[in-house]
Write an enzyme that holds these catalytic residues in place. Sequence first.
Site, PDB file in Angstrom:
ATOM      1  N   GLN A  38       0.812  -1.218   0.000  1.00  0.00           N
ATOM      2  CA  GLN A  38       0.000   0.000   0.000  1.00  0.00           C
ATOM      3  C   GLN A  38       0.847   1.270   0.000  1.00  0.00           C
ATOM      4  OE1 GLN A  38      -0.891  -2.702   2.101  1.00  0.00           O
ATOM      5  NE2 GLN A  38      -2.312  -3.254   0.476  1.00  0.00           N
ATOM      6  N   ASN A  39       2.153   1.148   0.137  1.00  0.00           N
ATOM      7  CA  ASN A  39       3.013   2.325   0.085  1.00  0.00           C
ATOM      8  C   ASN A  39       3.066   2.804  -1.366  1.00  0.00           C
ATOM      9  OD1 ASN A  39       5.515   3.991  -0.083  1.00  0.00           O
ATOM     10  ND2 ASN A  39       5.671   3.413   2.071  1.00  0.00           N
ATOM     11  N   ALA A  40       2.923   4.086  -1.569  1.00  0.00           N
ATOM     12  CA  ALA A  40       2.842   4.656  -2.925  1.00  0.00           C
ATOM     13  C   ALA A  40       4.204   4.932  -3.560  1.00  0.00           C
ATOM     14  CB  ALA A  40       2.030   5.955  -2.890  1.00  0.00           C
TER      15      ALA A  40
END
Length: 167
Positions: A38-40
């Site tokens: 989920q880290n962009a």
Amino acid sequence: MHAQGFPPIADAHARILILGSLPGQVSLQRQQYYAQPQNAFWKIMGRLFGAGPELPYEDRAQDLVRNRIALWDVCAAAQRPGSLDAAIVHSSVVPNDFAAFIATHPHVELICFNGGKAAELYRRLVLPGLPNTRRAIRYATLPSTSPAHAAMPFEEKLTRWAAVLQN
């Protein structure tokens, strides 16, 4: 929990250094920067430099190097229960050796912080120990790519990162 950071992804031609604070739990388990799905971070790197999450990690790392981008963390080690930057125990932080890094990467002209905690730790623990000649490097604090910083939409994060990295 005592977390140990990773070596930098860089070569001697790097002109931009992107700094996080300390790898999170998923990153530590996988031994990869920004491994939390989920880290962009890798989505942004994909849009800006072709180093997207669909590529193998080693290929993404090489794409950054080819684009003269180095990747590292402010902390070489620290105690942190979980993955949130707010949980880093300040008294336990051992910063990376930035004087040595900058000496061996003389083309670095911009240091970008992936979030406010990385900027705060750098200014408090690293900057005072750097030679005056190396304190003049430009700095930019960018929105954290962490899923904990979900209040800002992805497109806004991308716009802000692009404004700094593509100039």
